[in-house]
Design a protein around this motif. Structure first.
Motif, PDB file in Angstrom:
ATOM      1  N   VAL A   1      -7.277   8.427  -4.070  1.00 14.24           N
ATOM      2  CA  VAL A   1      -6.911   7.081  -4.498  1.00 14.24           C
ATOM      3  C   VAL A   1      -7.028   6.158  -3.296  1.00 14.24           C
ATOM      4  O   VAL A   1      -6.653   6.520  -2.181  1.00 14.24           O
ATOM      5  CB  VAL A   1      -5.488   7.041  -5.099  1.00 14.24           C
ATOM      6  CG1 VAL A   1      -4.465   7.581  -4.125  1.00 14.24           C
ATOM      7  CG2 VAL A   1      -5.115   5.632  -5.528  1.00 14.24           C
ATOM      8  N   GLY A   2      -7.601   4.981  -3.510  1.00 13.45           N
ATOM      9  CA  GLY A   2      -7.780   4.046  -2.413  1.00 13.45           C
ATOM     10  C   GLY A   2      -7.432   2.635  -2.823  1.00 13.45           C
ATOM     11  O   GLY A   2      -7.626   2.236  -3.973  1.00 13.45           O
ATOM     12  N   GLY A   3      -6.900   1.871  -1.881  1.00 10.37           N
ATOM     13  CA  GLY A   3      -6.572   0.478  -2.147  1.00 10.37           C
ATOM     14  C   GLY A   3      -5.525  -0.014  -1.175  1.00 10.37           C
ATOM     15  O   GLY A   3      -4.781   0.766  -0.587  1.00 10.37           O
ATOM     16  N   ALA A   4      -5.483  -1.322  -0.988  1.00 18.41           N
ATOM     17  CA  ALA A   4      -4.472  -1.940  -0.135  1.00 18.41           C
ATOM     18  C   ALA A   4      -4.364  -3.395  -0.531  1.00 18.41           C
ATOM     19  O   ALA A   4      -5.342  -4.002  -0.975  1.00 18.41           O
ATOM     20  CB  ALA A   4      -4.846  -1.823   1.347  1.00 18.41           C
ATOM     21  N   GLY A   5      -3.167  -3.965  -0.391  1.00 13.41           N
ATOM     22  CA  GLY A   5      -3.032  -5.367  -0.725  1.00 13.41           C
ATOM     23  C   GLY A   5      -1.603  -5.846  -0.734  1.00 13.41           C
ATOM     24  O   GLY A   5      -0.665  -5.099  -0.440  1.00 13.41           O
ATOM     25  N   SER A   6      -1.466  -7.121  -1.089  1.00 17.68           N
ATOM     26  CA  SER A   6      -0.164  -7.771  -1.060  1.00 17.68           C
ATOM     27  C   SER A   6       0.178  -8.438  -2.386  1.00 17.68           C
ATOM     28  O   SER A   6       0.986  -9.347  -2.429  1.00 17.68           O
ATOM     29  CB  SER A   6      -0.138  -8.815   0.062  1.00 17.68           C
ATOM     30  OG  SER A   6      -1.219  -9.723  -0.076  1.00 17.68           O
ATOM     31  N   GLY A   7      -0.463  -8.016  -3.454  1.00 18.68           N
ATOM     32  CA  GLY A   7      -0.048  -8.508  -4.757  1.00 18.68           C
ATOM     33  C   GLY A   7      -0.983  -9.536  -5.354  1.00 18.68           C
ATOM     34  O   GLY A   7      -2.064  -9.761  -4.843  1.00 18.68           O
ATOM     35  N   PRO A   8      -0.545 -10.097  -6.498  1.00 15.33           N
ATOM     36  CA  PRO A   8       0.810 -10.069  -7.059  1.00 15.33           C
ATOM     37  C   PRO A   8       1.194  -8.767  -7.754  1.00 15.33           C
ATOM     38  O   PRO A   8       2.359  -8.530  -8.025  1.00 15.33           O
ATOM     39  CB  PRO A   8       0.787 -11.222  -8.062  1.00 15.33           C
ATOM     40  CG  PRO A   8      -0.643 -11.305  -8.490  1.00 15.33           C
ATOM     41  CD  PRO A   8      -1.446 -10.967  -7.278  1.00 15.33           C
ATOM     42  N   GLY A   9       0.224  -7.908  -8.077  1.00 15.62           N
ATOM     43  CA  GLY A   9       0.517  -6.608  -8.672  1.00 15.62           C
ATOM     44  C   GLY A   9      -0.272  -5.532  -7.959  1.00 15.62           C
ATOM     45  O   GLY A   9      -0.921  -5.776  -6.945  1.00 15.62           O
ATOM     46  N   PHE A  10      -0.204  -4.315  -8.490  1.00 13.42           N
ATOM     47  CA  PHE A  10      -0.942  -3.203  -7.903  1.00 13.42           C
ATOM     48  C   PHE A  10      -2.346  -3.147  -8.498  1.00 13.42           C
ATOM     49  O   PHE A  10      -2.517  -3.200  -9.716  1.00 13.42           O
ATOM     50  CB  PHE A  10      -0.237  -1.876  -8.187  1.00 13.42           C
ATOM     51  CG  PHE A  10       1.172  -1.817  -7.693  1.00 13.42           C
ATOM     52  CD1 PHE A  10       1.449  -1.910  -6.344  1.00 13.42           C
ATOM     53  CD2 PHE A  10       2.229  -1.675  -8.575  1.00 13.42           C
ATOM     54  CE1 PHE A  10       2.751  -1.858  -5.875  1.00 13.42           C
ATOM     55  CE2 PHE A  10       3.533  -1.615  -8.130  1.00 13.42           C
ATOM     56  CZ  PHE A  10       3.794  -1.708  -6.773  1.00 13.42           C
ATOM     57  N   THR A  11      -3.348  -3.021  -7.654  1.00 15.31           N
ATOM     58  CA  THR A  11      -4.713  -2.780  -8.095  1.00 15.31           C
ATOM     59  C   THR A  11      -5.323  -1.753  -7.151  1.00 15.31           C
ATOM     60  O   THR A  11      -5.422  -1.999  -5.950  1.00 15.31           O
ATOM     61  CB  THR A  11      -5.565  -4.063  -8.069  1.00 15.31           C
ATOM     62  OG1 THR A  11      -4.966  -5.059  -8.900  1.00 15.31           O
ATOM     63  CG2 THR A  11      -6.974  -3.776  -8.582  1.00 15.31           C
ATOM     64  N   PHE A  12      -5.681  -0.587  -7.695  1.00 16.84           N
ATOM     65  CA  PHE A  12      -6.281   0.433  -6.845  1.00 16.84           C
ATOM     66  C   PHE A  12      -7.321   1.212  -7.638  1.00 16.84           C
ATOM     67  O   PHE A  12      -7.468   1.037  -8.853  1.00 16.84           O
ATOM     68  CB  PHE A  12      -5.224   1.368  -6.243  1.00 16.84           C
ATOM     69  CG  PHE A  12      -4.282   1.999  -7.234  1.00 16.84           C
ATOM     70  CD1 PHE A  12      -4.588   3.199  -7.855  1.00 16.84           C
ATOM     71  CD2 PHE A  12      -3.065   1.398  -7.528  1.00 16.84           C
ATOM     72  CE1 PHE A  12      -3.716   3.787  -8.754  1.00 16.84           C
ATOM     73  CE2 PHE A  12      -2.177   1.976  -8.426  1.00 16.84           C
ATOM     74  CZ  PHE A  12      -2.505   3.178  -9.042  1.00 16.84           C
ATOM     75  N   ILE A  13      -8.069   2.053  -6.930  1.00 17.02           N
ATOM     76  CA  ILE A  13      -9.155   2.822  -7.523  1.00 17.02           C
ATOM     77  C   ILE A  13      -8.841   4.306  -7.394  1.00 17.02           C
ATOM     78  O   ILE A  13      -8.451   4.779  -6.322  1.00 17.02           O
ATOM     79  CB  ILE A  13     -10.500   2.521  -6.830  1.00 17.02           C
ATOM     80  CG1 ILE A  13     -10.833   1.028  -6.919  1.00 17.02           C
ATOM     81  CG2 ILE A  13     -11.619   3.366  -7.444  1.00 17.02           C
ATOM     82  CD1 ILE A  13     -11.059   0.507  -8.315  1.00 17.02           C
TER      83      ILE A  13
END
Length: 342
Positions: free
Chosen positions: A244-256
């Motif tokens: 699983v990969g992904g990173a961020g600050s929102g507003p929600g979760f989005t990953f692959i």
């Protein structure tokens, strides 16, 4: 995907083009002049593994090269001339931009350590590089870096699957001691778990030893972690989670989620985790060869997912794909196979 074959650089250029500012949404992907050193040649080397672009246009590309090991190529504008900075043989994790500097966590296989570094692309110089972890149970391999203001959050994945968390509150000058927060199955995938910070809460999604998605959160800056809901995305058609990969600050979760059948599944959810959406596969790859060639990032509602597809020899990428989402990962737009390639 089109019949045009592109080098591994393409997947990194696509992520750069998506950018953290949403520039791709307005102007489309940016094209780059690529130094010959980073184009994949015989045997699949060199391999670009991470890249970032500063707000002023400076570019840093981390490349694993035969004989030389890990090399950082810096350019003030993404064009020649490029300056090479030679690093210990290891792996570069996510690369981020802070002002006019490129930041990244790199590992050293021989010393069995990890270091945080910052470099100035305009001058081609090292601003700071300091060891942040040593004496771990096994050799640190892969990492994920999330930067917000002066805060830095890092996940380190070790050779036997241990996942450690570290943080800095002063832009990387000092760091907390590594804290083990998860255990994954040992694999050769160069992908660290997904890391988010939303509303002051840190959240990590990883694949556990039973090949299931596992979620955990911390509301005290990473000092303590508690389990949280994670979606069940395993199906007979798509396969079971492998990375699983992904990173961020929102507003929600989005990953692959990359499955054992080589399908890239987009997953999105609300911060509370009560509503999850798993979309149709955005692409497919040869898992054993290219699990490390995908990246996903989300900033301020804009999400970008880029990956490479295998070439005929199944050793080097044959093309790249770039998808963008502007609604929290529920709907994705395919920008075309050649997007972001030089």
């Amino acid at each position: 995907m089109s019949g045009v074959r592109r080098p591994a650089w393409g997947v990194l250029a696509a992520v750069l083009a998506a950018g953290a500012t949403g520039a791709a949404e307005e102007a489309g992907p940016v094209r780059w002049d690529v130094p010959a050193e980073v184009l994949a040649r015989g045997g699949g080397l060199p391999i670009p593994v991470a890249a970032a672009r500063t707000g002023s246009g400076g570019v840093g590309v981390f490349v694993f090269e035969k004989d030389a090991g890990l090399v950082l190529h810096l350019s003030r504008d993404g064009r020649a001339p490029w300056k090479a900075v030679f690093l210990p043989e290891g792996v570069a994790g996510d690369a981020c931009a802070d002002g006019d500097a490129i930041e990244c966590v790199t590992t050293d296989f021989a010393a069995k350590t990890a270091a945080f570094g910052a470099w100035d692309p305009a001058r081609g110089t090292t601003v700071r590089r300091a060891e942040i972890a040593r004496d771990l149970p096994s050799t640190p391999m892969f990492s994920r870096l999330l930067a917000e203001g002066r805060d830095r959050f890092v996940l380190l994945v070790c050779e036997r699957g241990e996942v450690f968390f570290l943080k800095s509150g002063d832009a990387g000058a000092t760091w907390s001691a590594p804290l083990q927060i998860a255990q994954t199955r040992h694999r050769d995938d160069a992908v660290a778990p997904a890391l988010f910070r939303i509303g002051g809460v840190l959240t990590v999604f990883s694949v556990d030893a039973e090949d299931r998605l596992r979620g955990q959160s911390s509301d005290d800056g990473g000092g303590t972690w508690t389990p949280r809901d994670a979606p069940d995305v395993a199906t007979k058609e798509d396969g079971i989670p492998r990375a699983v990969g992904g990173a961020g600050s929102g507003p929600g979760f989005t990953f692959i989620v990359l499955t054992d059948l080589g399908r890239y599944l987009p997953v999105s959810g609300t911060p509370a985790g009560r509503t999850w959406h798993a979309g149709a596969a955005l692409g497919r790859t040869v898992v054993d060869d290219l699990a490390f060639l995908f990246q996903a990032r989300s900033v301020a509602g804009l999400s970008a997912f880029a990956w490479a597809e295998p070439g005929e020899a199944r050793k080097v990428p044959g093309g790249i794909g770039l998808h963008l989402s502007r609604d929290g990962g529920r709907r994705w737009t395919d920008t075309g196979a050649d997007a972001g390639c030089a």
